[in-house]
Structures are given as C-alpha cells and as structure tokens.
Design a protein around this motif. Structure first.
Motif, PDB file in Angstrom:
ATOM      1  N   CYS A 150       0.877  -1.169   0.000  1.00  0.00           N
ATOM      2  CA  CYS A 150       0.000   0.000   0.000  1.00  0.00           C
ATOM      3  C   CYS A 150       0.915   1.219   0.000  1.00  0.00           C
ATOM      4  O   CYS A 150       1.507   1.556   1.025  1.00  0.00           O
ATOM      5  N   ILE A 151       1.039   1.847  -1.157  1.00  0.00           N
ATOM      6  CA  ILE A 151       1.978   2.960  -1.253  1.00  0.00           C
ATOM      7  C   ILE A 151       1.418   4.192  -0.558  1.00  0.00           C
ATOM      8  O   ILE A 151       0.211   4.389  -0.488  1.00  0.00           O
ATOM      9  N   TYR A 153       0.545   8.184   0.225  1.00  0.00           N
ATOM     10  CA  TYR A 153       0.085   9.330  -0.561  1.00  0.00           C
ATOM     11  C   TYR A 153       0.719  10.577   0.024  1.00  0.00           C
ATOM     12  O   TYR A 153       0.693  10.747   1.237  1.00  0.00           O
ATOM     13  N   ALA A 155       2.691   9.792  -3.718  1.00  0.00           N
ATOM     14  CA  ALA A 155       3.798   8.948  -4.171  1.00  0.00           C
ATOM     15  C   ALA A 155       4.162   9.368  -5.586  1.00  0.00           C
ATOM     16  O   ALA A 155       3.281   9.735  -6.371  1.00  0.00           O
ATOM     17  N   TYR A 157       5.466   8.848  -9.488  1.00  0.00           N
ATOM     18  CA  TYR A 157       5.191   7.856 -10.513  1.00  0.00           C
ATOM     19  C   TYR A 157       6.226   6.742 -10.457  1.00  0.00           C
ATOM     20  O   TYR A 157       5.879   5.563 -10.523  1.00  0.00           O
ATOM     21  N   TYR A 159       8.063   5.690  -7.902  1.00  0.00           N
ATOM     22  CA  TYR A 159       7.863   4.834  -6.733  1.00  0.00           C
ATOM     23  C   TYR A 159       6.680   3.904  -6.958  1.00  0.00           C
ATOM     24  O   TYR A 159       6.747   2.701  -6.655  1.00  0.00           O
ATOM     25  N   SER A 160       5.603   4.441  -7.507  1.00  0.00           N
ATOM     26  CA  SER A 160       4.411   3.626  -7.773  1.00  0.00           C
ATOM     27  C   SER A 160       4.718   2.510  -8.757  1.00  0.00           C
ATOM     28  O   SER A 160       4.282   1.369  -8.583  1.00  0.00           O
ATOM     29  N   GLN A 161       5.483   2.836  -9.797  1.00  0.00           N
ATOM     30  CA  GLN A 161       5.845   1.833 -10.794  1.00  0.00           C
ATOM     31  C   GLN A 161       6.692   0.722 -10.168  1.00  0.00           C
ATOM     32  O   GLN A 161       6.462  -0.463 -10.428  1.00  0.00           O
ATOM     33  N   SER A 163       6.665  -0.186  -7.041  1.00  0.00           N
ATOM     34  CA  SER A 163       5.796  -0.930  -6.133  1.00  0.00           C
ATOM     35  C   SER A 163       4.963  -1.964  -6.887  1.00  0.00           C
ATOM     36  O   SER A 163       4.836  -3.112  -6.449  1.00  0.00           O
TER      37      SER A 163
END
Length: 187
Positions: A150-151, A153, A155, A157, A159-161, A163
């Motif tokens: 659960c990334i 907020y 975050a 792009y 870091y999300s990628q 994850s």
C-alpha cells in the motif's frame, strides 16, 4: 494446484459490466458479492450460520494476522481456515499489505520482501511473496491475493511503478490467474 475458474453468466449490452460465478474447491461464489471480513478467522458479532443466512458466500480472512496467531501451521492442522472457523464455504485471503503499510515506522521494503516488527510482541519478521503464497496455501484459502504494498500518498510515478513491479514479481500463481481473468474479460 486446484483449478479456480471464473464463469461469465451475463454481460451488459451497454457497458463492459458482467456477472459470473467463481468456482472454488469449497463452493461457488456469484459475483458481484457481499464479502464480510473475518480478519482473525472470525466475523465479529456473526455466527457462520448467520453469515450464510445474510447471503454471504465467501469470507475474507487476513493472512498477516493468521500467520502471526494462531499461525498457519495450527490452522493447517485444524483442516484449513474453513474448519478452524466452522464456515463451510469459500475463503479469500488478503496478505495484509495495509497492516505492513501501517507499520511504516518499523518496516524496510526491498525487492525480496519486507522486514518489520510484529504488532504483537515487537519481534523482527520477514514476509516475502513466496512466504505469502505458502502461508495462504497452508491456511487453505480458495482465492489468494498477491503480496502488495500500500503505497503512501502522495507517491511519485517512479515509486508507484516500482511498487507494482514488486507486487508482480515472484507471484507466478497470481499472474496466471490474472491472465485468465483478463482473457475472460476481453472475450
């Protein structure tokens, strides 16, 4: 590995909406569905009979919590989570990405997994995608979830990628199920 199958029973002519049946070893589940949460192998304030009476066909149990206590080994010896909680029906397990997220002060995330402290006794724990799948299989889940992050907020792009890549890596079983579901969706 057993055969989990999703059967589409009806499609909307106006959208991509559809309904169907998920066939599992412990019974069929019609979608969409109401799924009560039984985090510690119990739905608070409802008996297994009451759960069935309100029309629920499946329960969500939390792998993270059951891994810590009573432990996957105890649940396995009891004959699986269904027998452990006296619920004769399908079980979905969520690995507990949110629980790990909530332990942000004491966790370290790597591509191999996450190291964190137990919320019960502070002991150092390590969970990897492989341990997650093994634990969910020991528990006897019909539908298993991938070990996700659960990334926070906000975050970035990047870091999300990273994850999402972590979630997908090492999850061969889950990837195959997702591919099967996508193929059905695109039919």
């Amino acid at each position: 590995m057993y055969n989990l199958k999703f059967e589409i029973t009806n499609k909307s002519s106006k959208s991509r909406a559809r309904v169907g049946i998920i066939h599992t070893p412990h019974g069929d589940v019609e979608t969409p569905m109401f799924m009560p949460v039984g985090t510690l192998a119990t739905v608070k304030f409802l008996s297994p009979e009451e759960i069935k009476a309100i029309g629920s066909q499946v329960i969500l149990a939390n792998t993270y919590h059951l891994w810590l206590r009573p432990t996957a080994e105890i649940i396995e010896k009891a004959g699986g989570v269904q027998k452990f909680m006296n619920f004769n029906g399908p079980m979905l397990t969520d690995i507990g990405g949110f629980q790990v997220f909530s332990l942000s002060d004491s966790r370290k995330i790597t591509d191999e997994g996450v190291t964190f402290k137990s919320h019960i006794d502070g002991s150092k724990l390590f969970m990897s995608p492989e341990i997650s799948i093994q634990t969910q299989n020991k528990i006897g889940a019909d539908i298993i979830m991938s070990f996700d992050e659960c990334i926070p907020y906000p975050a970035t792009y990047d870091y999300s990628q990273k994850s999402v890549a972590r979630t997908l890596n090492g999850q061969v079983v889950v990837k195959l199920l997702i591919i099967e579901m996508i193929k059905l969706y695109l039919e």
